[in-house]
Design a protein around this motif. Structure first.
Motif, PDB file in Angstrom:
ATOM      1  N   MET A   1      49.009  27.589   4.545  1.00 44.13           N
ATOM      2  CA  MET A   1      48.558  27.721   5.928  1.00 44.13           C
ATOM      3  C   MET A   1      49.777  27.924   6.824  1.00 44.13           C
TER       4      MET A   1
ATOM      5  N   ASP B   1      43.585  30.033   3.600  1.00 45.25           N
ATOM      6  CA  ASP B   1      43.756  29.545   4.970  1.00 45.25           C
ATOM      7  C   ASP B   1      42.402  29.296   5.632  1.00 45.25           C
TER       8      ASP B   1
ATOM      9  N   THR C   1      41.238  25.979   4.468  1.00 38.07           N
ATOM     10  CA  THR C   1      41.962  24.915   5.177  1.00 38.07           C
ATOM     11  C   THR C   1      41.386  24.717   6.572  1.00 38.07           C
TER      12      THR C   1
END
Length: 175
Positions: A1, A25, A28
């Motif tokens: 990330m 990402d 996340t």
């Protein structure tokens, strides 16, 4: 990330000039969203709220209620990355003007729209959804007007009934 600065639990800004996102990402971001009371998150890819162009990667879970609203003097484009929604465009009195289902590119459904400034709209989130939104900056909370004819976000019971009514109207238009 990528490295970020938290403006709030729901709003993140990158610390790097070049913003690159990968599949992981999004996972996340979705996990971070689950930690928030409204379960949403927004990664702003512009530098700050004063920028002239605002680009955001936004996550909304299924059944998120976004009250119908319009942006004064600000166009908006919306590119659905993954998920599924119904986009609803209203006239100024709250009547349905246009509706269309959206999905990611591979779904064969509409995956992008651009609407002009001063257009009342909302999305009905049918699945957990990531989208890329672009609008004019700088950000000013007073530039967004929530429709007086729709329930506010905090009115959860009224919002559920309101969305059910919109879904019913969409279904009757489609048949």
């Amino acid at each position: 990330m990528i490295k970020v600065i938290k403006e709030s639990d729901e709003v993140l800004y990158p610390t790097e000039d070049i913003v690159i996102l990968e599949y992981g990402d999004l996972n996340t971001l979705q996990q971070l969203a689950k930690l928030n009371p409204r379960r949403r998150i927004r990664l702003c890819t512009h530098e700050n709220s004063k920028d002239g162009i605002h680009e955001m990667i936004i996550f909304h879970p299924k059944d998120t209620y976004v009250p119908p609203h319009k942006h004064l003097n600000k166009n908006e484009s919306f590119h659905l990355i993954c998920g599924e929604i119904d986009c609803v465009i209203f006239n100024n009195q709250g009547g349905l003007k246009k509706t269309f289902p959206m999905g990611d590119y591979s779904s064969g459904k509409t995956f992008y729209y651009r609407i002009p400034a001063n257009t009342f709209h909302t999305q009905i989130f049918k699945k957990d959804t990531f989208f890329h939104e672009v609008t004019n900056g700088p950000f000013n909370r007073n530039d967004s007007i929530t429709a007086s004819w729709a329930p506010e976000e905090i009115e959860s019971t009224s919002a559920i009934s309101y969305i059910a009514d919109i879904k019913h109207k969409i279904k009757s238009i489609d048949n």
